[in-house]
Every structure is written in structure tokens, then in C-alpha cells.
Write a protein that holds these residues in place. Structure first.
Motif, PDB file in Angstrom:
ATOM      1  N   LEU A 194      -1.887   7.644   1.116  1.00  0.00           N
ATOM      2  CA  LEU A 194      -1.563   6.358   0.515  1.00  0.00           C
ATOM      3  C   LEU A 194      -0.145   6.392  -0.047  1.00  0.00           C
ATOM      4  O   LEU A 194       0.124   7.094  -1.024  1.00  0.00           O
ATOM      5  CB  LEU A 194      -2.556   6.042  -0.610  1.00  0.00           C
ATOM      6  N   ALA A 195       0.761   5.655   0.560  1.00  0.00           N
ATOM      7  CA  ALA A 195       2.149   5.601   0.086  1.00  0.00           C
ATOM      8  C   ALA A 195       2.669   7.002  -0.200  1.00  0.00           C
ATOM      9  O   ALA A 195       3.306   7.250  -1.220  1.00  0.00           O
ATOM     10  CB  ALA A 195       2.238   4.724  -1.166  1.00  0.00           C
ATOM     11  N   ALA A 248      -1.363   8.520  10.313  1.00  0.00           N
ATOM     12  CA  ALA A 248      -2.812   8.656  10.182  1.00  0.00           C
ATOM     13  C   ALA A 248      -3.465   7.307   9.920  1.00  0.00           C
ATOM     14  O   ALA A 248      -4.477   6.952  10.550  1.00  0.00           O
ATOM     15  CB  ALA A 248      -3.139   9.642   9.060  1.00  0.00           C
ATOM     16  N   ILE A 249      -2.909   6.543   9.008  1.00  0.00           N
ATOM     17  CA  ILE A 249      -3.483   5.234   8.694  1.00  0.00           C
ATOM     18  C   ILE A 249      -3.398   4.306   9.899  1.00  0.00           C
ATOM     19  O   ILE A 249      -4.345   3.559  10.201  1.00  0.00           O
ATOM     20  CB  ILE A 249      -2.772   4.631   7.468  1.00  0.00           C
ATOM     21  N   GLN A 250      -2.302   4.379  10.620  1.00  0.00           N
ATOM     22  CA  GLN A 250      -2.157   3.518  11.794  1.00  0.00           C
ATOM     23  C   GLN A 250      -3.184   3.884  12.868  1.00  0.00           C
ATOM     24  O   GLN A 250      -3.779   3.001  13.501  1.00  0.00           O
ATOM     25  CB  GLN A 250      -0.738   3.627  12.363  1.00  0.00           C
ATOM     26  N   GLN A 251      -3.402   5.192  13.065  1.00  0.00           N
ATOM     27  CA  GLN A 251      -4.383   5.614  14.061  1.00  0.00           C
ATOM     28  C   GLN A 251      -5.784   5.126  13.704  1.00  0.00           C
ATOM     29  O   GLN A 251      -6.542   4.661  14.565  1.00  0.00           O
ATOM     30  CB  GLN A 251      -4.373   7.138  14.196  1.00  0.00           C
ATOM     31  N   ILE A 252      -6.138   5.215  12.419  1.00  0.00           N
ATOM     32  CA  ILE A 252      -7.468   4.754  11.998  1.00  0.00           C
ATOM     33  C   ILE A 252      -7.587   3.241  12.180  1.00  0.00           C
ATOM     34  O   ILE A 252      -8.594   2.737  12.691  1.00  0.00           O
ATOM     35  CB  ILE A 252      -7.726   5.147  10.531  1.00  0.00           C
ATOM     36  N   ILE A 302       0.029   5.442 -11.608  1.00  0.00           N
ATOM     37  CA  ILE A 302       0.299   4.994 -10.239  1.00  0.00           C
ATOM     38  C   ILE A 302       0.069   3.490 -10.157  1.00  0.00           C
ATOM     39  O   ILE A 302      -1.047   3.022 -10.421  1.00  0.00           O
ATOM     40  CB  ILE A 302      -0.607   5.728  -9.233  1.00  0.00           C
ATOM     41  N   PRO A 303       1.094   2.708  -9.825  1.00  0.00           N
ATOM     42  CA  PRO A 303       0.929   1.255  -9.743  1.00  0.00           C
ATOM     43  C   PRO A 303      -0.121   0.873  -8.695  1.00  0.00           C
ATOM     44  O   PRO A 303      -0.190   1.462  -7.614  1.00  0.00           O
ATOM     45  CB  PRO A 303       2.323   0.759  -9.329  1.00  0.00           C
ATOM     46  N   ALA A 304      -0.927  -0.122  -9.019  1.00  0.00           N
ATOM     47  CA  ALA A 304      -1.993  -0.548  -8.116  1.00  0.00           C
ATOM     48  C   ALA A 304      -1.445  -1.021  -6.784  1.00  0.00           C
ATOM     49  O   ALA A 304      -2.019  -0.731  -5.719  1.00  0.00           O
ATOM     50  CB  ALA A 304      -2.818  -1.651  -8.779  1.00  0.00           C
ATOM     51  N   ASP A 305      -0.323  -1.740  -6.822  1.00  0.00           N
ATOM     52  CA  ASP A 305       0.195  -2.278  -5.560  1.00  0.00           C
ATOM     53  C   ASP A 305       0.751  -1.192  -4.652  1.00  0.00           C
ATOM     54  O   ASP A 305       0.974  -1.413  -3.472  1.00  0.00           O
ATOM     55  CB  ASP A 305       1.253  -3.360  -5.831  1.00  0.00           C
ATOM     56  N   LEU A 306       0.979   0.007  -5.227  1.00  0.00           N
ATOM     57  CA  LEU A 306       1.509   1.098  -4.402  1.00  0.00           C
ATOM     58  C   LEU A 306       0.449   1.596  -3.421  1.00  0.00           C
ATOM     59  O   LEU A 306       0.754   1.892  -2.265  1.00  0.00           O
ATOM     60  CB  LEU A 306       1.988   2.241  -5.297  1.00  0.00           C
ATOM     61  N   VAL A 307      -0.802   1.705  -3.885  1.00  0.00           N
ATOM     62  CA  VAL A 307      -1.863   2.180  -3.000  1.00  0.00           C
ATOM     63  C   VAL A 307      -2.553   1.023  -2.286  1.00  0.00           C
ATOM     64  O   VAL A 307      -3.281   1.230  -1.312  1.00  0.00           O
ATOM     65  CB  VAL A 307      -2.909   3.013  -3.775  1.00  0.00           C
ATOM     66  N   ALA A 308      -2.316  -0.205  -2.785  1.00  0.00           N
ATOM     67  CA  ALA A 308      -2.995  -1.361  -2.192  1.00  0.00           C
ATOM     68  C   ALA A 308      -2.628  -1.544  -0.734  1.00  0.00           C
ATOM     69  O   ALA A 308      -3.490  -1.846   0.109  1.00  0.00           O
ATOM     70  CB  ALA A 308      -2.652  -2.626  -2.982  1.00  0.00           C
ATOM     71  N   GLY A 309      -1.344  -1.339  -0.417  1.00  0.00           N
ATOM     72  CA  GLY A 309      -0.899  -1.589   0.947  1.00  0.00           C
ATOM     73  C   GLY A 309      -1.668  -0.783   1.968  1.00  0.00           C
ATOM     74  O   GLY A 309      -2.182  -1.330   2.951  1.00  0.00           O
ATOM     75  N   SER A 310      -1.800   0.522   1.716  1.00  0.00           N
ATOM     76  CA  SER A 310      -2.482   1.393   2.675  1.00  0.00           C
ATOM     77  C   SER A 310      -3.959   1.054   2.772  1.00  0.00           C
ATOM     78  O   SER A 310      -4.522   0.938   3.871  1.00  0.00           O
ATOM     79  CB  SER A 310      -2.306   2.854   2.263  1.00  0.00           C
ATOM     80  N   VAL A 318      -8.069   6.065  -8.305  1.00  0.00           N
ATOM     81  CA  VAL A 318      -9.237   5.225  -8.549  1.00  0.00           C
ATOM     82  C   VAL A 318      -8.909   4.120  -9.549  1.00  0.00           C
ATOM     83  O   VAL A 318      -9.331   2.963  -9.397  1.00  0.00           O
ATOM     84  CB  VAL A 318     -10.420   6.081  -9.044  1.00  0.00           C
ATOM     85  N   GLN A 319      -8.131   4.474 -10.580  1.00  0.00           N
ATOM     86  CA  GLN A 319      -7.728   3.454 -11.544  1.00  0.00           C
ATOM     87  C   GLN A 319      -6.945   2.337 -10.862  1.00  0.00           C
ATOM     88  O   GLN A 319      -7.139   1.152 -11.158  1.00  0.00           O
ATOM     89  CB  GLN A 319      -6.892   4.093 -12.655  1.00  0.00           C
ATOM     90  N   ALA A 320      -6.061   2.720  -9.939  1.00  0.00           N
ATOM     91  CA  ALA A 320      -5.287   1.708  -9.221  1.00  0.00           C
ATOM     92  C   ALA A 320      -6.191   0.847  -8.341  1.00  0.00           C
ATOM     93  O   ALA A 320      -6.002  -0.371  -8.237  1.00  0.00           O
ATOM     94  CB  ALA A 320      -4.209   2.395  -8.372  1.00  0.00           C
ATOM     95  N   VAL A 321      -7.200   1.484  -7.708  1.00  0.00           N
ATOM     96  CA  VAL A 321      -8.137   0.731  -6.862  1.00  0.00           C
ATOM     97  C   VAL A 321      -8.927  -0.267  -7.700  1.00  0.00           C
ATOM     98  O   VAL A 321      -9.133  -1.426  -7.304  1.00  0.00           O
ATOM     99  CB  VAL A 321      -9.085   1.700  -6.133  1.00  0.00           C
ATOM    100  N   GLU A 322      -9.377   0.176  -8.870  1.00  0.00           N
ATOM    101  CA  GLU A 322     -10.155  -0.719  -9.722  1.00  0.00           C
ATOM    102  C   GLU A 322      -9.324  -1.905 -10.201  1.00  0.00           C
ATOM    103  O   GLU A 322      -9.834  -3.010 -10.383  1.00  0.00           O
ATOM    104  CB  GLU A 322     -10.719   0.071 -10.902  1.00  0.00           C
ATOM    105  N   GLU A 323      -8.016  -1.682 -10.383  1.00  0.00           N
ATOM    106  CA  GLU A 323      -7.137  -2.784 -10.771  1.00  0.00           C
ATOM    107  C   GLU A 323      -6.989  -3.801  -9.638  1.00  0.00           C
ATOM    108  O   GLU A 323      -6.762  -4.985  -9.888  1.00  0.00           O
ATOM    109  CB  GLU A 323      -5.757  -2.247 -11.163  1.00  0.00           C
TER     110      GLU A 323
END
Length: 741
Positions: free
Chosen positions: A551-552, A576-580, A611-619, A683-688
Motif C-alpha cells: 500500500l503506497a 502486485a496490486i495491478q496483477q491482483i 499514516i494518512p487514511a488517503d495514503l492507503v485508500a488508493g491501493s 488499520v486505523q487508516a482503514v477505519e477512517e
């Protein structure tokens, strides 16, 4: 590996044996007194000295280099670059050996190889093998069995003088590079030197043979060959310092140029120049100064050897070239000081003894060394070095029947002694392996029997188990746990690799195909997902890279991750993300990380724990947008290097090592929840995010109660190190995941 010491740290360094007995190198004749020139201060009269045949500047180099290495290992913060002592010894060895071989060639026209190697064996092996035996015995007496197999493996490699190659391989092995330093680890430098002793005389013989047939002077042929090898080795060392630091540090080809410079010096200046006392004094001080500067200015972060090694190497060359000048304020007076000469005399044996003391003493004491213990190590190093020289080195080399008999007797005795040491080390290794096999069979039997109270299921109240944290059953063997590695580690992309390595397991005709995405902590869930796949008729495809969140990942470097690895991490994560996302057969994605080791790097290069939520949101949302069900598994607790009791703090970060020291009691190494359970930033970023397509699976209740997180659950040790799950516990955890998905 690179720090210089410890787990697999490359500067567990030092080679206090500079090749020849001091009696084999004669001082140059004392030059006649020359009237001073105008402005010169007349040299003081030379102090009366016995003709001992010892070059006192070389003895001083031995004493200095050994002291630097020992101090680096005992008080590394005080002498952060003390590992340069190894470079000093390599140069000295190259000089002395080459000078000896050239004198023999010029005197007899040949090199008596058998005699040369027999002398080396009598000089080096008795003390070397004695310390290896003592180290092995001390390991069995004081050190937990979880260490035995790895340490005895290194004892055997050291007896065969291939320890440097073993460490180079371990240093690039993701699972081995964190191994605790063994009491034989310092033999890597002795191994390098023995390999030099084996090859260097053959090169002299080859050069002399070519010289005779080509009609050129022997010294010219030797010089051309040595020069070419030295330049080639130096260029190789520069390249590998960047591309593969462990190879550069440990392997003989990357270190040969240091021996080579010493050999070239012997070729052109085997004895110090006569006269020029003032110049030689300045050069000698400059050489000693360069070595001292390296010892205090270099650190574990200095790329080494590379160009940095030129400083101590050329400093050593300068000191040897200058010899022992007799001028006002010359270092000769200090070099000829009794204690300095004494340390030079005992440097080889002192070096052999110091590192086993440093490594094993904390286990014997039950705690890390304090000031008193460190002073005791320094004193014991000198005393044991002296005793070994007087009662082992010198008698075997000069005063025993072995020294008076033929070379064949020496080789036979060497072979027998080496075989005995290697055989005993191998016997210990196989004993430990038999214990591992017994525990593995017990674990397999429990698993096959479907015992719901075995492993993770013991914490489920519905199963009606007794004490979930009792120490019972053959499977709770710390030796087995330390080697109980998940199969997922063979599926990891590592280091600077960018290729996406995948593994597939589960049903050949699955109801669903799921992806397992993440880092090495995700890899320790391999057996868990295997269990889930069996129960749900799934197929699982892994996408995992050590030390790299997908993730990012270019903006989430791991703490301590080298800058050169970050681009590869980002490139791998994107691929990896693109292949999935592009694989229509994949319907679900499970992802997990040890997220507390990752930091958010902002545009200025500053690192932040949050870790900002939008950083992991994209992936994650890319995967959800591609129609995948995404589940983030909360990071499991870790030991975080903490174990209870003052006798264990900072001594073991490994669960099996801790349990082995205090085995027999229920979950003896459990720790406070607030220490073991780090915040999961991802996980905190995901919950946000609040995206219903992305869920969180929290397994904390399996590992922790309200106050404590555990390392022994249901008769199974949870971790094989300080944070990665054992394969056995992971397999039982799969039952819980299957129920909750």
C-alpha cells in the motif's frame, strides 16, 4: 546486516594473526651516524636493544589493531570504527608472508609449499581449535539449546576455515541474517587469512615459473601478477560494497587487495629505508593517525570496505614503510614500550578469546554486561591470550615432537584434530535436530487429531479447554519453535527485487480464489490461510515482499530500510496490486502487515508514525473497485524485545530463546498488553476510510487477554522469533480465521 556487530553484523571483525612468527623478520642493520645538516636536530643516540629479530613497528600495529577490535566489541560506542583492525592485520599479513616467500625464492629458487603450510598449521591451529572447543563446551553449559544448532554450525565452519563464506550467505538470507552472533563468528577473518595462506604461495610459485621461462626477473613477474590481482580485487570490492555489502565485507576476493598492498610493499621495500629519520617519523605518525582516525570517525553506517578502507590500509602501509625511526618524538619509543610489545606478542590468542567471552558471558551471568563485567572481559582476554601463547602456541610451534617431526606428521595431526572438532560440532547439531524432529512429529499428531484445544483454539471459551497457557506437550519445544518457519517465507520477494513472486496452494478446482498480499508477517499467515482454504475449498495466491507494504509502499518505508531498496519496494507494490486487480479469478484479498515498523514519509522527507487514511485508500480502493472483497487483518502482537524479569530484559527478543531459559513454567515470557500490542496504523487508516467494501479482521483476542499478551498458547509456542508466527501456531490460527470470515 549491516550494522557491524551482532545478529548477522559484518564487523564482528579482527584478524590478530599477522601471518609470521616475529622471529622470521629481521631488522635492517642500524645505519651509520650521519652528521646533521644545517637546521636539523641531531638524532638521539639509539637506545641499547637486544637483537630480537622483531620489527617493533609491526608489533605495535598488532597491539593497536587487536586493541581496537576488542574495544569495539566490548564498548562499541566508544570506538565505533574499531572494526578497521581487521584491515591492519590483512596488510601486515600480506607484507610478512610475501617477504618470507620472496626471500625463499631468491635464496633457493623455489618455495617449499609443504613446509610453509605445515608451519602455518603449527602456528595457528592449536590455539584456534582450543578456543573453538572451549566455546562449544561453554555454549552447552550456559547457553539455551535454541542457540546450539546455529552456533555449532559456525564452530564447524570455523574449524574448516570457511566461516567468512557462511556469514556472507547468512547475511543475505532474510531469515538467517538476524541470527544472534555466535562465539565463533569472529573466525570469519581468520578464515579469510587462511584462504590467503593457501593461495598466495601458489601465486608466487606460478610467477617464478613464468619468470624463468620468459627470461624476466622473478620480482618483476611477481610484481605484475600481484599488481593485477590487487587492482582487480579493489575494483571488485568497490562494486560489491554498493551492490552486496555482505560479500564485500566477508568474502576473500573483496579483501584480497589489502593483502596485495602489503605484498607489493614487501616487493619494493622489504626493509625500512636507511636514514631519513625525520621523514620516516612524519610518515609513521601519519600512518598511525590514519588508523586512529578510522577507528573513531567510522561507524556502522560507513560503507565498508569500499574507499573508506583505504584510510586504515594506507595508514598501515605507511607505518611499515617507515619502520622504527629514531628521532625526537618518533612513535618508536611508544612502540617499543613493554606493554605494547606484550600486547603485540599475545594479539593472536587474545583475539581468539575475546569474542567468546563477549558473547557467552551475558548468558552465564543471566543479564547484559555492566562496567565490571566488561572490565573483567578485557582482563580475561589478556590473561587467556598470554596463557595460550605460553602454554599452547609457542610449545607446539617450536618445542614439541610435532615441531621436530616431518610435515606429514603435522598434516596428519591437523587433520585428526580438525575432524574431531568438526565431528563433535556435527554430533551436537544432529542431537538438536533429533529433538526438533521429535517435536515436529508431536505437533503433526496433535494437528491430525483435530484437538480443538491445541494452539489458537485453546483461547475459545466454547471449546471448554483448561489453562490455555500451560507449558505441556512435546510440541512446546523451544528448539522446534525456533526452526518452525512458515512455508510462506519461500514465497517472499526480498531485498532489491522488483519481480512479483507468487505461490499458489489450496483447491485445484476452487469455489473461490483469494489473494494474500503483504510483507513477511503476512507470510507467517501462510499455514493459517492453508487451513482456511482446506475448509472453504479455496485456492490462495500469494503476493508478498519482505519489509514492504504493497500500500503506497514508496511512501511507507520501514524503519531502517536502506534508501536504495525503497524504489524497488514501490515498483513491486504497484505491480502486485495491478496483477491482483487484473485477475478476474481473484474474488477476495487478505492483506496484513506489521504496520508499526512503517513510517509515512512526507514531501520534505520527514517520517511520521501516523499514516494518512488517503495514503492507503488508493491501493485498497483500487482492489475494491476491481470487484475484490478486501479484508485487512490487524497486525498480531509482537514481543517488542520485551521479556519479564530483570535477568531477561534486552537479552532475548526471541520467544523460543526466552522460553528455553525458563522452560517448565506456564507461559513464562508473557508480557503486558500495552507493550506487546502496538497501534496498527494501517488499520486505523482503514477505519477512517469508512468504506464498507474494506473490512478489518482483528485476532487480538486470540493472543491477548485484558492485561497480557502470550507467547505459549494451547501447548504451542506462538513466535519463532520476536514477531513472526510459527508454522504450527499459524496452522491452528486458521481454524479461528475460517470461523470469522
Amino acid at each position: 546486516m549491516s550494522g557491524r556487530l551482532g545478529t548477522m553484523d559484518p564487523t564482528t571483525a579482527g584478524v590478530p594473526e599477522p601471518a609470521l612468527s616475529t622471529s622470521t623478520v629481521r631488522m635492517a642493520p642500524v645505519p651509520p651516524v650521519v652528521p646533521p645538516r644545517d637546521g636539523d636536530t641531531p638524532p638521539p643516540p639509539a637506545a641499547p636493544r637486544k637483537e630480537s629479530g622483531v620489527r617493533i613497528e609491526i608489533q605495535a600495529l598488532r597491539a593497536l589493531a587487536m586493541s581496537l577490535v576488542v574495544l569495539y566489541h566490548v564498548v562499541p560506542l566508544r570506538v565505533p570504527g574499531g572494526y578497521v583492525g581487521v584491515d591492519v592485520f590483512f596488510v601486515v599479513s600480506g607484507f610478512l608472508i610475501t617477504a618470507h616467500l620472496l626471500r625463499e625464492v631468491e635464496r633457493t629458487g623455489r618455495v617449499r609449499l609443504a613446509q610453509f603450510w605445515a608451519r602455518r598449521a603449527r602456528r595457528l591451529l592449536p590455539a584456534s581449535l582450543l578456543v573453538l572447543v572451549a566455546s562449544a563446551v561453554a555454549t552447552v553449559v550456559w547457553v539455551p539449546q535454541t542457540y546450539w544448532q546455529g552456533w555449532l554450525r559456525e564452530v564447524g565452519a570455523s574449524a574448516l576455515y570457511v566461516e567468512n563464506w557462511l556469514l556472507a550467505g547468512d547475511a543475505v538470507d532474510y531469515l538467517a541474517h538476524t541470527n544472534a552472533a555466535s562465539p565463533a563468528q569472529h573466525y570469519w577473518s581468520l578464515s579469510t587469512e587462511e584462504q590467503f595462506y593457501l593461495v598466495w604461495p601458489l601465486l608466487v610459485v606460478a610467477a617464478a615459473w613464468v619468470a624463468v621461462r620468459a627470461g624476466v626477473h622473478r620480482r618483476l613477474a611477481v610484481g605484475v601478477l600481484f599488481g593485477a590481482l590487487t587492482v582487480g580485487s579493489f575494483l571488485y570490492s568497490l562494486a560489491t560494497t554498493v551492490s552486496s555489502p555482505p560479500d564485500a565485507y566477508f568474502t576473500t576476493p573483496a579483501r584480497a587487495w589489502e593483502f596485495g598492498l602489503g605484498g607489493l610493499l614487501a616487493l619494493v621495500a622489504a626493509t625500512p629505508p636507511e636514514g631519513r629519520e625525520k621523514l620516516r617519523t612524519l610518515v609513521s605518525w601519519a600512518g598511525f593517525g590514519a588508523i586512529a582516525y578510522s577507528a573513531f570517525a567510522f561507524t556502522a553506517l560507513t560503507p565498508f570496505p569500499g574507499t573508506a578502507a583505504l584510510v586504515p590500509v594506507l595508514g598501515t602501509v605507511a607505518v611499515i614503510w617507515a619502520g622504527a625511526p629514531r628521532w625526537d618524538w618518533s612513535p618508536t619509543t611508544l612502540a617499543d614500550f613493554g606493554p605494547v610489545r606484550f600486547l603485540g606478542d599475545v594479539s593472536y590468542s587474545a583475539y581468539l578469546w575475546h569474542w567468546p567471552l563477549v558473547v557467552i558471558l551475558p548468558f552465564a551471568l543471566g543479564h547484559e554486561m555492566g562496567t565490571t563485567a566488561k572490565l573483567a572481559v578485557l582482563a580475561a582476554t589478556v590473561v587467556l591470550g598470554w596463557a595460550t601463547k605460553v602454554w599452547v602456541e609457542d610449545p607446539v610451534r617450536t618445542g614439541t615432537p610435532l615441531a621436530r617431526r616431518g610435515n606429514g606428521t603435522t598434516f596428519l595431526a591437523t587433520l585428526v584434530a580438525t575432524v574431531l572438532v568438526v565431528g563433535c560440532a556435527a554430533g551436537g547439531w544432529f542431537y538438536v535436530q533429533s529433538e526438533v524432529d521429535k517435536a515436529r512429529a508431536a505437533a503433526a499428531a496433535y494437528a491430525a487429531g483435530g484437538d480443538p484445544c491445541f494452539g489458537a483454539g485453546a483461547t475459545d471459551p466454547a471449546n471448554g479447554c483448561g489453562d490455555p497457557y500451560a507449558y505441556e506437550g512435546d510440541a512446546a519445544n523451544p528448539i522446534f519453535a525456533k526452526s518452525d518457519l512458515p512455508q510462506g517465507f519461500s514465497c517472499l520477494s526480498v531485498l532489491a527485487e522488483t519481480d512479483v513472486v507468487t505461490c499458489r496452494f489450496g483447491s485445484a478446482d476452487p469455489v473461490e480464489t483469494v489473494a494474500l498480499l503483504g510483507d513477511s508477517h503476512t507470510a507467517s499467515l501462510y499455514e493459517a490461510m492453508e487451513t482456511v482454504a482446506e475448509r472453504k475449498d479455496w485456492a490462495v495466491v500469494t503476493y508478498m515482499k519482505a519489509g514492504c507494504p504493497a500500500l503506497a509502499s514508496s511512501q511507507l518505508p520501514a524503519v531502517g530500510q536502506p534508501a536504495e531498496e525503497r524504489p524497488a519496494c514501490g515498483e513491486w507494490g504497484e505491480a502486485a496490486i495491478q496483477q491482483i486487480a487484473d485477475d478476474p479469478s481473484i474474488s477476495r484479498v487478505f492483506t496484513s502487515y506489521r504496520s508499526d515498523v512503517y513510517r509515512y514519509e512526507d514531501e520534505s522527507g520527514a517520517l511520521h508514525a501516523e499514516i494518512p487514511a488517503d495514503l492507503v485508500a488508493g491501493s485498497l480502493q483500487r482492489l475494491a473497485d476491481a470487484g475484490k472483497d478486501v479484508t485487512v487483518i490487524r497486525a498480531v502482537p509482537t514481543t517488542n524485545g520485551f521479556h519479564p524479569g530483570p535477568e531477561l530484559v534486552n537479552l532475548e527478543a526471541s520467544a523460543p530463546d526466552c522460553i528455553a531459559r525458563v522452560s517448565g513454567t506456564d507461559d513464562p515470557c508473557a508480557g503486558p498488553r500495552d507493550v506487546r500490542l502496538s497501534p496498527d496504523r494501517i488499520v486505523q487508516a482503514v477505519e477512517e476510510l469508512g468504506d464498507d467494501r474494506i473490512s478489518v479482521l482483528d485476532l487480538t483476542d486470540v493472543f491477548c487477554d485484558e492485561q497480557t499478551c502470550h507467547e505459549l498458547i494451547g501447548g504451542v509456542i506462538v513466535y519463532f522469533d520476536g514477531s513472526h508466527l510459527t508454522a504450527t501456531f499459524s496452522r491452528t490460527l486458521g481454524q479461528v480465521i475460517a470461523q470469522r470470515v
